[in-house]
Design a protein around this motif. Sequence first.
Motif, short mmCIF file in Angstrom:
data_model
loop_
_atom_site.label_atom_id
_atom_site.label_comp_id
_atom_site.label_asym_id
_atom_site.label_seq_id
_atom_site.Cartn_x
_atom_site.Cartn_y
_atom_site.Cartn_z
N GLY A 1 0.79 -1.23 0.00
CA GLY A 1 0.00 0.00 0.00
C GLY A 1 0.82 1.28 0.00
N HIS A 2 1.92 1.31 0.81
CA HIS A 2 2.66 2.57 0.90
C HIS A 2 3.35 2.91 -0.43
CE1 HIS A 2 5.89 -0.31 1.93
NE2 HIS A 2 6.70 0.59 1.40
N THR B 1 0.72 4.47 -2.71
CA THR B 1 0.56 5.89 -2.35
C THR B 1 1.68 6.71 -2.98
OG1 THR B 1 -0.37 5.20 -0.23
CG2 THR B 1 0.29 7.49 -0.43
N ARG C 1 -9.83 6.74 8.73
CA ARG C 1 -8.53 6.32 9.25
C ARG C 1 -7.57 7.49 9.48
NH1 ARG C 1 -8.22 0.61 8.45
NH2 ARG C 1 -6.21 0.56 9.50
N PHE D 1 -5.36 9.89 12.18
CA PHE D 1 -4.63 9.58 13.40
C PHE D 1 -5.28 10.42 14.50
CE2 PHE D 1 -1.56 9.22 9.86
CZ PHE D 1 -1.54 7.84 9.82
N LEU E 1 -3.47 12.64 17.11
CA LEU E 1 -2.57 13.68 16.61
C LEU E 1 -3.37 14.90 16.17
CD1 LEU E 1 0.01 11.63 14.49
CD2 LEU E 1 0.06 12.21 16.89
N ARG F 1 0.64 17.16 8.07
CA ARG F 1 2.09 17.04 7.91
C ARG F 1 2.49 15.63 7.50
NH1 ARG F 1 6.43 18.46 12.67
NH2 ARG F 1 8.26 17.57 11.69
N LEU F 2 1.81 14.64 8.12
CA LEU F 2 2.12 13.26 7.77
C LEU F 2 1.74 12.97 6.32
CD1 LEU F 2 1.17 11.63 11.13
CD2 LEU F 2 3.31 11.19 9.92
N TYR G 1 4.61 13.31 4.13
CA TYR G 1 5.78 12.56 4.61
C TYR G 1 6.75 12.20 3.48
CZ TYR G 1 8.32 8.89 7.12
OH TYR G 1 9.29 8.13 7.71
N THR H 1 -0.42 14.15 -0.21
CA THR H 1 0.48 13.20 -0.88
C THR H 1 0.63 13.54 -2.36
OG1 THR H 1 -1.24 11.60 -1.53
CG2 THR H 1 -0.32 11.36 0.69
N ASP I 1 9.74 14.48 11.45
CA ASP I 1 8.83 13.65 10.67
C ASP I 1 8.86 12.21 11.17
OD1 ASP I 1 7.92 15.60 9.09
OD2 ASP I 1 8.95 14.96 7.27
N PHE I 2 10.08 11.74 11.51
CA PHE I 2 10.18 10.36 11.97
C PHE I 2 9.42 10.17 13.28
CE2 PHE I 2 12.51 7.18 14.59
CZ PHE I 2 12.06 6.07 13.90
N LYS J 1 6.82 11.85 14.24
CA LYS J 1 5.39 11.85 13.91
C LYS J 1 4.99 10.53 13.27
CE LYS J 1 4.65 15.83 15.53
NZ LYS J 1 4.03 15.85 16.86
N ALA J 2 5.89 9.97 12.46
CA ALA J 2 5.60 8.68 11.84
C ALA J 2 5.48 7.59 12.91
CB ALA J 2 6.68 8.32 10.83
N GLU K 1 4.51 8.08 16.04
CA GLU K 1 3.23 8.31 16.73
C GLU K 1 2.06 7.84 15.88
OE1 GLU K 1 1.98 11.64 19.21
OE2 GLU K 1 3.88 12.56 18.64
N ALA K 2 2.13 8.16 14.58
CA ALA K 2 1.04 7.76 13.69
C ALA K 2 0.96 6.23 13.63
CB ALA K 2 1.27 8.33 12.29
N GLU L 1 -0.71 4.86 16.57
CA GLU L 1 -2.15 5.12 16.58
C GLU L 1 -2.89 4.18 15.65
OE1 GLU L 1 -3.86 8.92 16.70
OE2 GLU L 1 -3.25 8.71 18.78
N ASP L 2 -2.37 3.97 14.46
CA ASP L 2 -3.07 3.13 13.49
C ASP L 2 -2.06 2.60 12.47
OD1 ASP L 2 -4.67 1.92 11.64
OD2 ASP L 2 -6.12 3.56 11.49
N GLY M 1 -2.27 0.32 10.41
CA GLY M 1 -2.82 -0.02 9.11
C GLY M 1 -3.03 1.20 8.22
N ALA M 2 -3.06 2.39 8.84
CA ALA M 2 -3.40 3.60 8.07
C ALA M 2 -2.17 4.34 7.55
CB ALA M 2 -4.25 4.53 8.92
N VAL M 3 -0.99 4.03 8.07
CA VAL M 3 0.16 4.84 7.66
C VAL M 3 0.52 4.65 6.18
CG1 VAL M 3 1.18 5.12 9.95
CG2 VAL M 3 1.79 3.12 8.56
N ALA M 4 0.13 3.50 5.62
CA ALA M 4 0.38 3.29 4.19
C ALA M 4 -0.33 4.34 3.35
CB ALA M 4 -0.06 1.89 3.76
N LEU M 5 -1.45 4.87 3.88
CA LEU M 5 -2.23 5.88 3.14
C LEU M 5 -1.45 7.16 2.92
CD1 LEU M 5 -5.72 5.48 4.89
CD2 LEU M 5 -4.95 4.47 2.75
N VAL M 6 -0.43 7.40 3.75
CA VAL M 6 0.40 8.59 3.53
C VAL M 6 1.79 8.20 3.04
CG1 VAL M 6 -0.86 10.07 5.13
CG2 VAL M 6 1.06 8.71 5.98
N ILE N 1 3.83 5.80 4.26
CA ILE N 1 4.81 5.34 5.24
C ILE N 1 4.85 3.82 5.23
CG2 ILE N 1 5.33 5.18 7.72
CD1 ILE N 1 4.07 7.97 8.02
#
Lengths: 253, 292
Positions: free
Chosen positions: A89-90, A93, A105, A107, A110, A117-118, A121, A170, B169-170, B172-173, B175-176, B179-180, B182-187, B189
């Motif tokens: 997935g990443h 993106t 979904r 965060f 945060l 900001r994320l 990334y 993104t 950024d790291f 925040k990554a 922390e993200a 939190e989730d 499964g969701a970090v791939a959406l940005v 990561i």
Amino acid sequence: MRHEGINSGMSPNASTATPLLAVRGLTTAYRGLIAVSDVSIDVDQGEIVVVAGANGAGKSTLLKSVAGLERARSGAITFFGERIEAMPGHVITERGLAYVPENRRLFPGLSVSDNLRLGSYLYRKRADREAPLERVFSLFPRLKERLQQRAGTLSGGEQQMLAIGRALMTRPRLLMLDEPSQGIMPKLVDEIFAAVQSIRDTGVTILLVEQRLAESLEIANRAYVLQTGRLILSGTAAEVRDNPDVRKAYLGI
Amino acid sequence: MQIESLLQVFASGLLMGLLYALIAVGLSLIFGLMNVVNFAHGEFLMVAMYAVYSLWVVTLLDPVLLAPVATAFLFGVGAFAYMGVVRFAMRAKSNVSMVQIFATFGLAIFIQGVAQYFFTPDYRSITDTWLGGKTISIGGLFLPAPQLIGGLISIVLFIGLYLLMSRTDFGKALEATREDQGAVALVGINRNKVFALGWGLGAALVGAAGAVLAIFYYIYPQVGGPFALIAYVVVALGGFGSIFGALAAGIIVGLVEAFTAVLIPPSMKTIAVYSLYLAVVFIRPNGLFGRL
């Protein structure tokens, strides 16, 4: 390799020989059951394409498969000339395909600012981060007022705006939205639909899954209708709107 | 008891507590990030001590100078532990938490075995260091030099960790991802990368603590055990996943230990620490600073 983002000078209506996104014969199981069966769809550069259908028709599973969050059993997914059905997935993106899932979904712990900001990334250059941020603020001015607030404390509509905003950070070529109008107050629904249109006008192609078929057909170029995992109808927005079955089943006319 | 000796006990408890906090924070970080309790945490500490010892044998450089090397080395050990073991344990189809426990527990036994093979069970110590056995007098208090430097290193690293988490950024990554995941791939990561770096960071912090500990503590294959036990108490007391909680709880444990050693026979000093732990677990199961 990172794509160039939405400022690469492509005109929104540039006709391309191959579609931006081509799904061919996609079959995906969700929790052991076939949710999407042999579905093929095309999304051309600059379009808004709507995928409609009742609950459980497989719309969300279709988007999840394209985004790489569910693995396809069979079929091919080509995005911008590249096969993506086996990519994590990443990476998808990174290739310029952003996805706002049904449950957003975010965060939640945060801040709004950190969520946005994320979204950037993948970008190191200041300009690559600030330009999309300005665009998000002009689309959704209320996000700018809530920057330090935790995402989880926003209203449903604001969370949807933030989810779309984070996806825009993104700098996608294609933005996939799953039920952006769900669970938010009617006044904000119009705002979201207007935003979707102006996002398209800045050159981002849109694939929209929506229950509110009448409103989405107003802004869409083309539409597909799914029923129990299969494609039963496709055509221009006008064709789908005028289809007697659709009028009866979905538009209540 | 005189006020000077009370202050003396307070100061040495505080310094030891800062070191406990540094040992524990990596454990807390990893737990917070991915809900995995690393049962090889004490072994990471032991590896750091042996790394400093080996480098000292070869180079005769002072452990203080070798601390950055040990820290960097442990970063690699932590990242490798994730990539080579934990990543696969997380793929278990059922009973994932038990699989993870046994995977890290097995890793602990493996590392101990390797240490025993190469270094034998003998007790080692580093002699003739700059700080070892020295005390520094501040305002009438006599503070052991290694603990004083250790406390300073701990404070500096906690400040650095805070800045990393809140400004980069790291951070925040991380922390993200907590939190989730499964969701970090959406940005964009890669969560596997974040996990590997998180394990590296957690191990690097305990690596720095191990380098300090190597100055004034015996080094043997099981040395990690008692410290890991204290680290689990610190993490549970401070709240699983909380960085500030680990700092505060580490200091509390250090102080409680120091004061009870005065009041009851030193061999029983851990009783007070665990009693405190039990009390907290009953009254505030999420720890003093844990998220509910």
